[in-house]
Write an enzyme that holds these catalytic residues in place. Structure first.
Site, PDB file in Angstrom:
ATOM      1  N   GLY A  10       0.759  -1.438  -0.017  1.00  0.00           N
ATOM      2  CA  GLY A  10      -0.112  -0.160  -0.377  1.00  0.00           C
ATOM      3  C   GLY A  10       0.925   1.486   0.218  1.00  0.00           C
ATOM      4  O   GLY A  10       1.922   1.470   0.413  1.00  0.00           O
ATOM      5  N   ARG A  72       0.363  -5.009  -4.901  1.00  0.00           N
ATOM      6  CA  ARG A  72       0.599  -5.854  -3.987  1.00  0.00           C
ATOM      7  C   ARG A  72       1.258  -6.993  -4.416  1.00  0.00           C
ATOM      8  O   ARG A  72       0.922  -8.160  -4.046  1.00  0.00           O
ATOM      9  CB  ARG A  72      -0.708  -6.304  -3.250  1.00  0.00           C
ATOM     10  N   ASP A 103       6.010  -5.652   5.994  1.00  0.00           N
ATOM     11  CA  ASP A 103       6.446  -6.817   6.346  1.00  0.00           C
ATOM     12  C   ASP A 103       6.292  -7.611   4.886  1.00  0.00           C
ATOM     13  O   ASP A 103       6.809  -8.351   4.601  1.00  0.00           O
ATOM     14  CB  ASP A 103       5.678  -7.420   7.090  1.00  0.00           C
ATOM     15  N   THR A 125       5.128   1.649   6.418  1.00  0.00           N
ATOM     16  CA  THR A 125       3.655   1.064   6.582  1.00  0.00           C
ATOM     17  C   THR A 125       2.608   2.114   7.128  1.00  0.00           C
ATOM     18  O   THR A 125       3.530   2.145   8.259  1.00  0.00           O
ATOM     19  CB  THR A 125       3.861  -0.308   6.745  1.00  0.00           C
ATOM     20  N   ILE A 126       2.064   2.629   6.968  1.00  0.00           N
ATOM     21  CA  ILE A 126       0.652   3.453   7.693  1.00  0.00           C
ATOM     22  C   ILE A 126       0.440   2.249   9.154  1.00  0.00           C
ATOM     23  O   ILE A 126      -0.321   3.083  10.472  1.00  0.00           O
ATOM     24  CB  ILE A 126      -0.273   4.206   7.155  1.00  0.00           C
ATOM     25  N   ASP A 127       0.585   1.542   9.157  1.00  0.00           N
ATOM     26  CA  ASP A 127      -0.180   0.397  10.420  1.00  0.00           C
ATOM     27  C   ASP A 127       1.094  -0.064  10.921  1.00  0.00           C
ATOM     28  O   ASP A 127       0.819   0.916  12.193  1.00  0.00           O
ATOM     29  CB  ASP A 127       0.003  -0.951   9.753  1.00  0.00           C
ATOM     30  N   ASP A 129       3.289  -1.349  11.928  1.00  0.00           N
ATOM     31  CA  ASP A 129       3.113  -2.943  12.713  1.00  0.00           C
ATOM     32  C   ASP A 129       5.027  -4.080  12.225  1.00  0.00           C
ATOM     33  O   ASP A 129       4.724  -4.707  13.167  1.00  0.00           O
ATOM     34  CB  ASP A 129       2.409  -3.197  12.245  1.00  0.00           C
ATOM     35  N   ARG A 162     -24.873  13.057  18.970  1.00  0.00           N
ATOM     36  CA  ARG A 162     -25.068  11.736  18.680  1.00  0.00           C
ATOM     37  C   ARG A 162     -23.539  10.365  19.007  1.00  0.00           C
ATOM     38  O   ARG A 162     -22.844  11.461  19.505  1.00  0.00           O
ATOM     39  CB  ARG A 162     -24.250  12.079  16.822  1.00  0.00           C
ATOM     40  N   MET A 169      -7.917   2.786   9.649  1.00  0.00           N
ATOM     41  CA  MET A 169      -7.279   1.897   8.298  1.00  0.00           C
ATOM     42  C   MET A 169      -5.936   0.995  10.370  1.00  0.00           C
ATOM     43  O   MET A 169      -5.962   1.437  11.184  1.00  0.00           O
ATOM     44  CB  MET A 169      -5.883   1.505   7.540  1.00  0.00           C
ATOM     45  N   GLY A 170      -5.482  -0.489   9.618  1.00  0.00           N
ATOM     46  CA  GLY A 170      -5.057  -1.186  11.054  1.00  0.00           C
ATOM     47  C   GLY A 170      -5.097  -2.332  10.444  1.00  0.00           C
ATOM     48  O   GLY A 170      -6.660  -2.783  11.505  1.00  0.00           O
ATOM     49  N   ARG A 171      -4.442  -2.941  10.216  1.00  0.00           N
ATOM     50  CA  ARG A 171      -5.317  -4.727   9.684  1.00  0.00           C
ATOM     51  C   ARG A 171      -5.265  -5.658  10.957  1.00  0.00           C
ATOM     52  O   ARG A 171      -6.364  -6.366  11.211  1.00  0.00           O
ATOM     53  CB  ARG A 171      -4.013  -5.186   8.310  1.00  0.00           C
ATOM     54  N   GLU A 222      -9.968  -0.963  11.670  1.00  0.00           N
ATOM     55  CA  GLU A 222     -11.163  -2.144  10.861  1.00  0.00           C
ATOM     56  C   GLU A 222     -10.401  -3.682  11.232  1.00  0.00           C
ATOM     57  O   GLU A 222     -11.976  -4.482  10.981  1.00  0.00           O
ATOM     58  CB  GLU A 222     -10.315  -1.615   9.282  1.00  0.00           C
ATOM     59  N   HIS A 275      -8.900   5.840   2.457  1.00  0.00           N
ATOM     60  CA  HIS A 275      -7.870   5.739   2.289  1.00  0.00           C
ATOM     61  C   HIS A 275      -7.338   7.001   2.261  1.00  0.00           C
ATOM     62  O   HIS A 275      -6.230   7.578   1.390  1.00  0.00           O
ATOM     63  CB  HIS A 275      -7.796   5.880   0.438  1.00  0.00           C
ATOM     64  N   GLN A 277      -6.423   8.384   5.136  1.00  0.00           N
ATOM     65  CA  GLN A 277      -4.969   8.162   5.286  1.00  0.00           C
ATOM     66  C   GLN A 277      -4.068   8.139   4.592  1.00  0.00           C
ATOM     67  O   GLN A 277      -2.875   7.593   5.779  1.00  0.00           O
ATOM     68  CB  GLN A 277      -5.343   6.725   6.543  1.00  0.00           C
ATOM     69  N   ARG A 278      -3.455   7.316   3.849  1.00  0.00           N
ATOM     70  CA  ARG A 278      -2.737   7.521   3.008  1.00  0.00           C
ATOM     71  C   ARG A 278      -2.499   8.392   2.042  1.00  0.00           C
ATOM     72  O   ARG A 278      -1.499   8.346   1.472  1.00  0.00           O
ATOM     73  CB  ARG A 278      -3.222   5.826   2.148  1.00  0.00           C
TER      74      ARG A 278
HETATM   75  O1  F6P Z   1      -1.301  -2.287   4.788  1.00  0.00           O
HETATM   76  C1  F6P Z   1      -1.340  -1.421   5.194  1.00  0.00           C
HETATM   77  C2  F6P Z   1      -2.922  -0.495   4.899  1.00  0.00           C
HETATM   78  O2  F6P Z   1      -3.292   0.508   5.584  1.00  0.00           O
HETATM   79  C3  F6P Z   1      -3.667  -1.730   5.751  1.00  0.00           C
HETATM   80  O3  F6P Z   1      -4.077  -0.925   7.083  1.00  0.00           O
HETATM   81  C4  F6P Z   1      -5.141  -1.894   4.762  1.00  0.00           C
HETATM   82  O4  F6P Z   1      -5.610  -3.320   5.558  1.00  0.00           O
HETATM   83  C5  F6P Z   1      -5.058  -1.866   3.595  1.00  0.00           C
HETATM   84  O5  F6P Z   1      -3.252  -0.983   3.557  1.00  0.00           O
HETATM   85  C6  F6P Z   1      -5.698  -2.283   2.527  1.00  0.00           C
HETATM   86  O6  F6P Z   1      -5.078  -1.284   1.352  1.00  0.00           O
HETATM   87  P1  F6P Z   1      -5.570  -2.010  -0.203  1.00  0.00           P
HETATM   88  O7  F6P Z   1      -7.206  -1.176  -0.229  1.00  0.00           O
HETATM   89  O8  F6P Z   1      -4.588  -0.501  -0.755  1.00  0.00           O
HETATM   90  O9  F6P Z   1      -5.696  -3.000  -0.259  1.00  0.00           O
END
Ligand code: F6P
Length: 344
Positions: A10, A72, A103, A125-127, A129, A162, A169-171, A222, A275, A277-278
């Site tokens: 990503g 990917r 990774d 990676t924005i994650d 991790d 409300r 994001m955050g797999r 997520e 997205h 966030q990216r």
């Molecule tokens: O791996 C980074 C990440 O930002 C995850 O948090 C997210 O699940 C994934 O990319 C989504 O990426 P794409 O929609 O580009 O496949």
């Protein structure tokens, strides 16, 4: 020497700063630089490796995305994928490769190194991790996006009394959710590392109402687990080439918002930052460290090193083997997670 540079996985703000750093340090040391387009796909197809000139990397420091493109693609899943990658690089006279990725991308880089092709990594990676490193390109900017969104959502949540559910994001880990959530004053943060039952979420919202707090902001990663919602999700699981489920399709924020409204009767809305966030221009921190680590990667290659990655440790550049970075994920520790419970 000809140094190749590739961005995989990503995209993340700061990739262009790293590409610029690799190219500029390479040129300064008297080497040539080639850009590989579209991640590992650029080493499996013809015509995707081109010379990078000083003009190609001029003005790209503040730009989001990656001038090289990304994908990917996983060569390890293709027949003879790793040897085809090496053949293509050699065909283009590339002597060594700087691989900028998370990774998945770095696990392929490690295979190239094991097969004898000189390869050095840069953590992205924005994650956030990757194990060992305190810094991954893109994380700081992503946290800024979440914080800004929470500031905005606070005013509209308070105006309408409300509940706002914000999916970020955050797999597998909750770094963006937790750090962005703390910085943006979220009332409840739900991350993959710590399961939260729906009854606790509902109890939290009732308690806040009881204290006269008429709105609430819930941040959910997520990949977070709310057991009651898992049952509703069923087996909807589209996967990428590295075997990861596409979590955006899982829609945990939407499910949570629906369940909360149903159980409490409190008017609830959901925002999926996705997205956003990216995207956009990298923060100064992402620019600075992408620059430092990109320069360090080239210096390692010139010193004849391979199978290693410059990282940030104790605020300085350090160098570790690929294996240290990809063997396990850096997960949010409990004490940091519990910090937010002071404010909920
Ligand atoms: O791996 C980074 C990440 O930002 C995850 O948090 C997210 O699940 C994934 O990319 C989504 O990426 P794409 O929609 O580009 O496949």
């Amino acid at each position: 020497m000809r140094i190749g540079v590739l961005t995989g996985g990503g995209d993340a703000p700061g990739l262009n700063a790293a590409i610029r750093a690799v190219a500029r340090r390479g040129f300064q040391l008297g080497h040539q630089v080639s850009g590989v387009k579209n991640g590992w796909a650029g080493c499996l197809e013809e015509g995707l490796i081109d010379e990078l000139t000083p003009a190609d990397v001029r003005g790209i420091l503040p730009l989001g995305g990656t001038i090289l493109g990304t994908s990917r693609t996983n060569p390890a899943k293709e027949k003879d994928g790793i040897s085809r990658v090496i053949e293509t690089l050699r065909h283009h006279a590339v002597d060594a490769l700087v691989t900028i990725g998370g990774d998945d991308t770095l696990s392929v880089a490690a295979k190239l190194h094991d097969a004898g092709f000189p390869t050095v990594g840069v953590p992205k990676t924005i994650d956030n991790d990757l194990s060992v490193t305190e810094f991954c390109i893109g994380f700081d900017t992503a946290v800024g996006v979440v914080t800004d969104a929470l500031d905005r959502l606070h005013t509209t949540a308070s105006a309408h009394h409300r509940v706002m559910v914000v999916e970020v994001m955050g797999r597998d880990t909750g770094w963006v959710a937790l750090i962005g959530g703390i910085a943006g004053g979220a009332d409840l943060i739900i991350i993959p590392e710590f399961e939260v039952p729906l009854t606790d979420v509902v109890g939290h919202l009732y308690r806040r109402r009881g204290e006269g707090k008429l709105f609430s902001i819930i941040v959910i990663a997520e990949g977070a687990h709310v057991p009651e919602l898992e049952r509703e999700q069923g087996g909807n699981a589209e996967k990428d080439a590295f075997g990861h489920i596409r979590l955006a399709k899982r829609g945990v924020g939407d499910l949570l918002a629906g369940a909360v409204e149903h159980r409490t009767g409190f008017e609830t809305r959901v925002t999926v930052l996705g997205h956003l966030q990216r995207g956009g221009s990298p923060s100064p921190v992402d620019r600075l460290w992408a620059t430092r680590l990109g320069v360090a990667a080239v210096e390692l290659i010139v010193q004849g090193k391979s199978g290693v990655i410059p990282i940030r440790r104790n605020g300085d550049v350090d160098v570790v083997p690929f294996a240290d970075v990809v063997q396990e994920q850096r997960r949010v520790p409990r004490d940091l997670y519990e910090l937010n419970q002071v404010f909920g």
